[in-house]
Write a protein that holds these residues in place. Structure first.
Motif, mmCIF file in Angstrom:
data_model
loop_
_atom_site.group_PDB
_atom_site.id
_atom_site.type_symbol
_atom_site.label_atom_id
_atom_site.label_comp_id
_atom_site.label_asym_id
_atom_site.label_seq_id
_atom_site.Cartn_x
_atom_site.Cartn_y
_atom_site.Cartn_z
ATOM 1 N N VAL A 831 0.945 -1.219 0.163
ATOM 2 C CA VAL A 831 0.026 0.176 -0.025
ATOM 3 C C VAL A 831 0.888 1.054 0.073
ATOM 4 O O VAL A 831 2.056 1.285 0.941
ATOM 5 N N LYS A 832 0.849 1.958 -1.101
ATOM 6 C CA LYS A 832 1.499 3.109 -1.084
ATOM 7 C C LYS A 832 1.396 4.791 -0.243
ATOM 8 O O LYS A 832 0.031 4.613 0.261
ATOM 9 N N GLY A 833 2.065 4.983 0.707
ATOM 10 C CA GLY A 833 2.493 5.847 1.839
ATOM 11 C C GLY A 833 1.096 5.391 2.731
ATOM 12 O O GLY A 833 0.558 6.186 3.599
ATOM 13 N N CYS A 834 1.219 4.046 2.829
ATOM 14 C CA CYS A 834 0.003 3.540 3.783
ATOM 15 C C CYS A 834 1.204 4.020 5.192
ATOM 16 O O CYS A 834 0.549 3.932 6.408
ATOM 17 N N MET A 873 11.959 -5.351 9.129
ATOM 18 C CA MET A 873 12.599 -3.989 7.481
ATOM 19 C C MET A 873 11.913 -4.127 6.525
ATOM 20 O O MET A 873 12.077 -2.568 5.656
ATOM 21 N N SER A 874 10.640 -4.728 6.127
ATOM 22 C CA SER A 874 9.932 -3.963 4.809
ATOM 23 C C SER A 874 9.781 -2.590 5.603
ATOM 24 O O SER A 874 9.276 -2.055 4.239
ATOM 25 N N GLY A 875 8.728 -2.764 6.302
ATOM 26 C CA GLY A 875 8.002 -1.498 7.174
ATOM 27 C C GLY A 875 9.339 -0.321 6.656
ATOM 28 O O GLY A 875 8.783 0.649 6.269
ATOM 29 N N VAL A 876 10.578 -0.550 6.967
ATOM 30 C CA VAL A 876 11.570 0.299 7.317
ATOM 31 C C VAL A 876 11.635 1.140 6.131
ATOM 32 O O VAL A 876 11.616 2.198 5.131
ATOM 33 N N ASN A 877 11.901 -0.498 5.078
ATOM 34 C CA ASN A 877 12.343 0.398 4.052
ATOM 35 C C ASN A 877 11.054 1.184 3.503
ATOM 36 O O ASN A 877 11.641 1.934 2.380
ATOM 37 N N SER A 878 10.014 1.010 3.383
ATOM 38 C CA SER A 878 8.819 1.690 2.309
ATOM 39 C C SER A 878 8.580 3.173 2.930
ATOM 40 O O SER A 878 8.537 3.857 2.858
#
Length: 1770
Positions: A831-834, A873-878
């Protein structure tokens, strides 16, 4: 002492008997001769008066008692205390006859000592008296009169343990029935004593003004006054009635004294309190006497009514009540209107001055006793009284204390009810008073309470409810006199006024929410008055008001009686009361509700709505709803139209109200708080007629689009009580709600997949809570909603879960966490901008926190942790991607940084947790760096957030324990002249790392990461500074750990972790230049000193910086003046790194400064102390070329001493000494050994004198202050004093001849005869005392350093000094010994110290005892003669003291080592308890073996026999093979040439140093090897015996080890000892061949010539020694064979060397040639093991045998016949 059958002293013909003595005395003159009476006079007469007959008296008292009685007259408190305790014990243990002898002297002692100033002495006196009473019983009677007065005073002692001890003694003496008689018997004497104390004595007559300070005299006098007043009270209360009146005459004289009455105004509160207690007692027990003394009593008591001392107040008020009850005309003696009442009003207006709980309960009895005349005009009097109380209640002090305010309110209400019950003749007046009481007093009080939140929880409303109940009861009773009308009027008045007041409160828009709640609370209490007894109301006492005139109250014996309230009386019939109450109350509620709804509808007033909600909660009746409806109908015409429809459905007003008002309110979107609306909903539901009706209403609500939080609150409220639950349970289980919740779950699950509307985002958390609530809340094992719906919701949730901030809500089950991970992970990545939503950032933070904590504490599996990490990690990436695309500040960084900062500073992490946290933060940083590129902006900001500020750093540093100071202070690396501040926490027990360590480690890792990636942002210098600060803090932590004497495992684990994670200084220095870091640390060192200076030294050492670079750091040495602590420490730590020139310069500065020091500057940092410290540091490392200055400094020191000896702590008590002086003395003492070491110029005579005398004086100080060794500086003082003694001892012991020539003439002899003696006379007892006081000085504890230095000094003690020691005698019962007493005492005192748990003590005691060992065997020589001819093999114990220590050690060691197989090496942790135990055991053996070696060969036999019997040696050998390493290679420094064979512990000598400079880990193995070596050398035969009896595995292990490492050493020693032996044999020569391990002995007598070759085996001394024949001339073969056999036997069986065996053999052969016949059993002249000659002859064949051989022959053959002729042996 006094046994009957002991030998008697000359002239003392028969045992003493106090009974007989008493008879004799009675015959002579009828009294005890020459005894001075037991008056109360305190002058200190001797116990045994010096008059004729003193000798007889003396002999009557048992000698022990006489001793104790003498001690009791001493001044010293401790002496008295111990003597008194001893006296008690003796009374308990001795026979009654002996104890009775003491009785004549006891009264005088008791009378004096029971008043002693020290309370412990008084307590002990009473306890001993109890023992005396129990022993002598009725024989105390003749002395009662002289004791009783003081005994009574003692029972009233202000120190309660002493008083209770006296009471116990009194009860033991007289059963409670006899106590009054006993007092009556002594009453006159008691009164005399008490009157003396009260009227005659002064502080100076009770204590000696010359010896007792004034304060103490005063204190004692006031205490005795207090006790005497209380004792008089006790006397009055305990005397029988008939006796009391006989006292009146005496008491009248007491009461007539003005001095007595002044005690009521005495300055000491205790005296005043006792006086008032006594006044009460007079009123109670002697009312007639009091009435005659009324003119004095009344003013004394009543005019003190405003005494506000907490001690005095209770007694005073008791006295006031007694006085006004006992003395009818008491008010005639005081001016009530001017003297008493104004004072009372003042006290009341001030709220009782903090004593409300004491004063106010007495007001009702007090006003009930105020006569009408004084209380006129009644109206004004009552107005003043109640207004004062209300004013007092408003004082801050009363409001702040719940107990005070409730006491005041209770008193007010009691008095108000009393005032209303008073009958007044004129009806008008009565009405006026009632009007005034309600309108002017009660209503304002209620008003005040409503306005003050702190009073709202008080008892007022409950009391009003109770009062109303009683009025209602009276209004119900129809009386002729119209009482019922009065009360009806009262009630209607009250309700009218209450209504008006409540309306005023409610009828305003700005009304205060709290007071509205107070009103609703009050109304609720008034409604439920039957159950309205105040919760936790502890007092069950209530006042009952009778209808009679209150002045005729119940008085019995002058004491006011409180009557318990009986339920039937106050609570009238329930229905009536409820009618009288219900109507006005409901009117009031309707009025208020009406007002509120107007405000709500017109002004949208929130607080009125809340108030309405509260009202409806308590009064949910249809009438109230009807009123609300009528009020609401006017509000809008639109609603009026629809009203008809509603009415058609619901005739119920509450439901109409719901539809017309409540639903509209619930739909209002702007409302934040809807709790109270839900409450109104429940009120409506309460008024409904059936559950079906309720379900319809709730279902309708569910279908409306209301906010979820409302349903959440409805369900939460349902869960809070079963009553609520029953109202809504149908709805909860129903379909309408269930379907809605399933839809909600669906919504929640798909939240992440569709664009989110702003409104739903904010409420998602409530929905999550709601779902969580309906899923997790179970009542009676049933879920709240239908089971089917629960399943469907869970199905939906399993599809996806997005809200996981609070994992614990879902029960923290693994599937749910994992579920959240899945949802979140896809959510973050798709989700972009989540992540721009706060909730998802919070979710990210939660997952980060989970990853950064130890999984053990979170109970997560590894798989799940990986999953979490991946999600995070994926959260931090986004998040990083979003930040790059839009420059919006994210809260995640900030929050996570703060959380990390909080974690590391909280000191709640252990090493593992810290490691997890550091790796998580490292991962986070590397992500950030990727995002940052080269700018480094984000990373910098993150580090900034985590980094503490300056004050936080300081706090963290302060929280590190100051234990580290011990080592540097002791080693002299730092000097201090102030007590170290900060926490001196013991570190051993902690399992969590200090915050400073965590913070510095984490930040250093972050900095190293930044440096590794080469990212630098912003202002370079500021950044550099930040990095330096962090690394310097890391170094500070590391230095702290290094300085701890034995850091706990936790810290070692921490160091290991730093190594593993590469957080090290080396790593930093490879990444960056360290010059600026050094500069930073140097500046901090200069500013703060202490640990920073040590850190600086460490950095310099690590960098190996050349001196010129340091020179850069401090431009000039002068720059350091004036000295501060920081600069001083910096210089001390720098001194090792300075070059010769700079050091010289420093020394010159210091010497110059020393020469100009004034007296005041001696101990200041900038004065002599600082200079001496720097000098010592400079001299410490190596001598500098300024030796000529050193004696000069000594001269300066001597000049200081001449000017001001007080600065030198010679033979003084250090308790009061300042740390500065201590520091100064320590540095002076440190200087003297350096002077001895480096000074080349000879010292003058007076200088030597100064050094020696100072040294002794300082040692005296050390020995006197052992109780202060816990103070760091005193401890260091003790250490350096002992070190100075050691230095001097070493100096004189090792002085070379050329040195001694330069010394003054008598110096050496003075040293030996006086100073050395002085040192050891002080230190040897000190060692014994210190070790006696601390049973267990664990290594590193404060004691140990002192013990080390003390032990070091004691190792220089000479043998003669030891033999002439001054230790107190110490003998052990039943100990067999031939040693002289002094030696035995020394052994008994020192041997047990081998068990002491501190290495220095063990080693020094070993060195001391080692000197004695050679002296001991000679005392056993006497015994030898008696051992010669016994049949049995006899044994003799080595010194018993050593053997008992050995026995203890064997037991303990058995426990530690038994589980380790023999031959396996047991590693002993240095300085652990086991270490000390093993060390002591081995040292004890070393001593035993030394003793053994010194004994003659005959004695050795006896000793070895003893060791064989006790099996001690076998145990030792087994233990040694567990303690010796498999490969005993020596790694330490050796003096040998390097190319020699490998060094082992057997080739190298073991140096046991008290200071323990060697490597501690190798000490036990080396010592074990050393003991084994000595055992093999000195007890070879016994080891051989043991070895042969071992099991096969052990046998082989021993054989292999010995042959490999020991045999060669022993063989070569044995051979070389033969070569170097100076022993000359007449007619025998001995030669040795070392290469072949052979010894050749040649024996020649006349024409006989024999040569013997002795060959040592390869496993010598285990294997047998072979004897071969060389040449022989003139000897028969048989004889020759015999001799060879003998020699072989001697060498195998005797515990000695080859030379000793040879000499034995030679004696044997010589005897043979002298004509002594062989023993025909062993074929030798001299016995192989006990060296005796054949003496036992057979009567028949006349052959002689050794007694030992015969014994063996008889026992083995079971016959008693001669071995040769077979005749019976007589």
């Amino acid at each position: 002492m006094g046994g009957k059958n002991k030998q008697r002293t000359k002239g003392n013909l028969q045992p003493s008997s106090s009974g007989r003595a008493a008879e004799l005395l009675a015959k002579e003159r009828g009294t005890v001769p020459g005894f001075i009476g037991f008056g109360t006079s305190q002058s200190d007469l001797g116990y045994v008066p010096a008059v004729q007959g003193a000798e007889e008296i003396d002999s009557l008292v048992d000698a022990d008692f006489r001793m104790v009685l003498r001690k009791l007259s001493k001044r010293d408190i401790t002496t008295k205390l111990k003597a008194m305790q001893e006296f008690g014990t003796m009374c308990k243990e001795r026979e009654a006859e002996v104890v009775k002898g003491v009785l004549p002297y006891w009264p005088r002692i008791y009378c004096k000592i029971s008043l002693d100033h020290d309370r412990r002495v008084r307590e002990a006196t009473q306890q001993s008296f109890e023992q005396l009473i129990l022993k002598v019983k009725k024989h105390l009677a003749p002395y009662l009169k002289s004791i009783m007065g003081y005994w009574l005073i003692a029972q009233c002692d202000t120190y309660s343990p002493a008083a209770s001890a006296a009471k116990v003694a009194f009860e033991k003496a007289f059963p409670s029935s006899k106590q009054p008689e006993a007092l009556a018997f002594c009453k006159d004497e008691i009164l005399n004593v008490l009157q003396d104390h009260l009227l005659k004595e002064t502080p100076d007559t009770l204590s000696d003004p010359q010896t007792v300070p004034e304060e103490e005299r005063e204190a004692k006098f006031f205490r005795i006054l207090t006790c005497s007043l209380l004792a008089l009270k006790k006397l009055l209360s305990m005397l029988p009635k008939r006796e009391k009146h006989s006292l009146e005459e005496k008491l009248t004289s007491l009461l007539s004294q003005n001095k007595f009455w002044k005690y009521g105004k005495h300055s000491t509160p205790q005296v005043r309190s006792a006086f008032f207690e006594l006044a009460s007692a007079f009123c109670q027990y002697l009312p007639e006497l009091v009435k005659t003394e009324a003119p004095r009593v009344c003013p004394a008591v009543l005019l003190s009514i405003d005494d506000s001392d907490a001690v005095v107040c209770p007694a005073l008020w008791e006295a006031v009540l007694y006085a006004i009850a006992t003395i009818e005309d008491c008010w005639n003696h005081v001016n009530a209107k001017k003297g008493v009442l104004p004072k009372l009003w003042t006290v009341l207006r001030e709220g009782g001055r903090g004593l409300a709980t004491v004063i106010y309960p007495n007001l009702l009895p007090f006003i009930s006793k105020v006569p009408p005349g004084i209380a006129e005009p009644k109206l004004e009097y009552l107005r003043t009284f109640f207004s004062s109380i209300i004013q007092g209640l408003s004082s801050e002090r009363a409001i702040a204390s719940p107990s005070e305010s409730s006491a005041i309110i209770t008193a007010f209400m009691e008095c108000l009810r009393f005032a209303i019950l008073q009958k007044i003749d004129k009806e008008d007046d009565q009405r006026q008073i009632h009007q005034m009481l309600i309108y002017d007093q009660l209503i304002p009080l209620i008003d005040a309470v409503l306005k003050e939140p702190r009073l709202q929880n008080g008892p007022l409303f409950y009391q009003i409810a109770e009062m109303l109940s009683s009025w209602e009861a009276k209004a119900e009773l129809s009386n002729d006199d119209g009482t019922d009308e009065v009360f009806q009027k009262l009630l209607s008045n009250f309700w009218d006024h209450l209504l008006k007041m409540c309306v005023i409160h409610v009828d305003t828009l700005e009304t205060d929410e709290k007071s509205l709640f107070a009103i609703s609370g009050m109304l609720e209490i008034l409604q439920n008055s039957k159950s309205a007894t105040k919760p936790n109301n502890r007092k069950s006492l209530k006042i009952r008001f009778t209808d009679e005139d209150e002045s005729e109250r119940n008085t019995e014996n002058g004491k006011l009686t409180e009557v318990r309230n009986s339920d039937s009386e106050i609570q009238a019939d329930l229905q009536h009361s409820s009618l009288l109450r219900k109507e006005p109350l409901e009117n009031l509620v309707c009025n208020l509700a009406e007002l509120s709804i107007v405000y709500v509808n017109e002004q949208k007033s929130e607080q009125h709505l809340k108030f309405l909600s509260a009202l409806l909660n308590s009064f949910s009746s249809n009438r109230v709803f009807q009123v609300l409806l009528e009020q609401g109908n006017d509000a809008s015409s639109v609603q009026a139209e629809s009203q008809n429809e509603i009415e058609a459905h619901h005739e119920n007003p509450s439901v109409q109200f719901l539809h017309m008002n409540l639903i509209a309110w619930l739909k209002e979107d702007w409302r934040k708080d809807t709790h109270f609306l839900v409450d109104i909903l429940y009120s409506v539901l309460n008024c409904c007629n059936s559950n079906d009706e309720r379900k319809i209403i709730l279902d309708d609500l569910t279908k409306m689009d209301l906010k979820w939080i409302i349903f959440l609150q409805i369900i939460q409220k349902a869960c809070s009580s079963t009553a609520n639950l029953s109202l809504v349970s149908d709805w909860l289980k129903g379909d309408t709600l269930g379907e809605r919740l399933v839809m909600l779950a669906d919504d929640l699950c798909h939240l992440g997949l569709k664009p989110i509307a702003a409104s739903s985002e904010s409420s998602s958390s409530e929905r999550w809570t709601l779902l969580s609530l309906v899923l997790s809340q179970h009542i009676k094992n049933e879920s709240l909603i239908g089971e089917a719906f629960v399943e469907r919701i869970i199905d939906k949730l399993q599809a996806a879960l997005s809200k996981a901030k609070d994992l614990s809500e879902a029960g923290n089950t693994e599937p749910s966490v994992s579920f959240i991970c899945d949802v979140a992970s896809s959510f973050f990545s798709s989700v972009k901008g989540c992540l721009l939503m706060p909730s998802s950032e919070d979710l990210l933070l939660t997952i980060f926190q989970l990853c950064a904590q130890r999984q053990e504490s979170m109970h997560l599996t590894d798989l799940l942790v990986c999953k979490l990490k991946h999600t995070w990690m994926s959260g931090v990436n986004s998040l990083v991607r979003q930040l790059r695309s839009m420059q919006k500040q994210s809260t995640f960084w900030h929050k996570s940084a703060l959380w990390v900062k909080n974690q590391i500073q909280s000191s709640s992490l252990d090493v593992k947790s810290l490691q997890v946290l550091i790796s998580a933060v490292s991962d986070l940083l590397s992500k950030l760096m990727e995002a940052d590129g080269q700018s480094g902006y984000l990373v910098g900001a993150y580090v900034e957030h985590v980094m503490p500020n300056k004050t936080e750093w300081e706090k963290l540093r302060e929280s590190l324990s100051t234990e580290w100071m011990h080592k540097p202070l002791l080693e002299g690396r730092l000097s201090m002249n102030c007590e170290p501040l900060g926490l001196c926490v013991k570190l051993c027990g902690t399992s969590k790392l200090p915050g400073h360590l965590c913070t510095s480690a984490l930040l250093s890792k972050m900095v190293l990461l930044v440096l590794e990636n080469g990212i630098v942002h912003g202002n370079d210098d500021a950044e550099r500074k930040k990095i330096d600060d962090i690394i310097s803090e890391l170094l500070y932590s590391l230095q702290w750990i290094e300085e701890l004497e034995n850091p706990p495992d936790l810290l070692l684990e921490y160091l290991h972790m730093l190594e593993d994670m590469h957080i090290t200084y080396e790593k930093f220095s490879t990444l960056s230049n360290t010059t600026s870091l050094q500069q930073t640390i140097f500046e901090r060192s200069e500013e703060h000193g202490r640990l920073w200076s040590l850190t600086m030294a460490k950095v310099i050492r690590a960098e190996n910086t050349v001196s010129c670079e340091i020179k850069q750091l401090f431009k000039t040495t002068e720059g350091f003046l004036p000295l501060t602590e920081g600069r001083l420490h910096t210089l001390q730590c720098l001194s090792p790194f300075l070059i010769e020139e700079e050091r010289k310069e420093l020394v010159f500065h210091c010497v110059a400064k020393l020469m100009t020091c004034t007296q005041t500057e001696l101990s200041s940092t900038d004065g002599a102390f600082g200079c001496l410290s720097i000098l010592n540091s400079c001299l410490n490392d190596r001598s500098i070329d300024c030796d000529h200055l050193l004696p000069g400094i000594l001269k300066i020191i001597i000049s200081w001493k001449n000017d001001n000896e007080d600065s030198f702590l010679f033979s003084c008590n250090l308790k009061e000494t300042s740390a500065q002086l201590l520091g100064f003395n320590i540095e002076m003492i440190r200087y003297l050994p350096l002077l001895l070491k480096y000074s080349t110029a000879p010292l003058a005579d007076n200088e030597w004198d100064f050094i020696m005398c100072s040294m002794l004086a300082w040692l005296e100080t050390t020995s006197e202050n052992r109780s202060l060794y816990h103070v760091p500086l005193v401890q260091i003082f003790a250490c350096v004093s002992c070190d100075l003694a050691s230095a001097l001892s070493a100096y004189f012991e090792d002085a070379a001849p050329e040195t001694t020539e330069n010394l003054p003439l008598n110096l050496i002899s003075e040293w030996k005869e006086f100073f050395s003696e002085g040192i050891h006379n002080l230190l040897l007892p000190l060692l014994v005392k210190v070790t006696g006081e601390t049973k267990n000085a664990s290594e590193g504890s404060f004691q140990n350093s002192v013990l080390t230095s003390l032990g070091e000094a004691l190792t220089y003690i000479s043998k003669d000094q030891l033999l002439n020691h001054k230790l107190p005698a110490k003998f052990v019962a039943g100990q067999k010994t031939n040693l002289p007493d002094k030696l035995q005492t020394l052994l008994n005192t020192l041997s047990p110290l081998l068990l002491f748990r501190a290495r220095p003590v063990q080693v020094s005691v070993y060195h001391i005892l080692y000197k004695l060992m050679p002296e001991l065997p000679k005392f056993d020589d006497e015994d030898l003669k008696s051992y010669g001819d016994e049949e049995e093999e006899s044994a003799l114990s080595p010194p018993a003291a050593l053997m008992s220590v050995l026995a203890t050690q064997e037991l303990l060691l058995e426990n530690i080592l038994e589980c380790i197989p023999v031959g396996e090496f047991a590693v002993i942790q240095p300085l652990s308890d086991e270490f000390c135990l093993v060390l002591g055991y081995l040292l004890t053996w070393k001593l035993t073996l030394a003793f053994f070696k010194a004994a003659s060969s005959q004695l050795r036999v006896l000793y070895s026999q003893y060791l064989r019997r006790t099996k001690s040696l076998n145990k030792l050998l087994y233990h040694l093979f567990r303690l010796m390493p498999e490969n005993p290679v020596f790694s330490g420094p050796t003096s040998e040439v390097p190319n020699k064979d490998t060094k082992t512990f057997f080739t190298e000598e073991l140096h046991l140093d008290v200071k323990g400079t060697g490597v501690l880990s190798s000490q036990i193995p080396h010592l074990a090897c050393s003991v084994y070596h000595i055992t093999l050398k000195d007890l070879p035969a016994m080891v051989r015996l043991w070895w042969n009896s071992c099991e096969k595995r052990v046998f082989n292990v021993v054989d292999k080890f010995t042959s490999k490492y020991v045999s060669s050493v022993l063989s070569s020693q044995e051979i070389s000892s033969v070569q170097t032996s100076t022993q000359l044999f007449n007619g025998m020569t001995v030669k040795a061949r070392s290469a072949a391990r052979e010894v050749i002995a040649t024996y020649s007598v006349d024409d006989i010539f024999i040569e013997l070759i002795i060959q040592l085996p390869s496993n010598y001394p285990l294997g047998s020694i072979t004897v071969e024949s060389g040449k022989r001339v003139g000897v028969a073969v048989q004889q020759w064979r015999n001799w060879m056999l003998q020699l072989s036997t001697y060498l195998t069986h005797q515990n000695g060397s080859i030379m000793e065996g040879l000499s034995l053999w030679k004696n044997n052969v010589d005897k043979r040639f002298e004509g002594v016949e062989d023993c025909m059993i062993c074929f030798s002249v001299i016995h192989g093991s006990n060296y005796s000659l054949p003496k036992k002859a057979c009567r028949t064949c006349k052959k002689k045998f050794h007694s030992a051989c015969l014994y063996k022959w008889f026992t083995s053959s079971n016959k008693s016949t001669c071995p040769l002729c077979r005749e019976t042996f007589f």
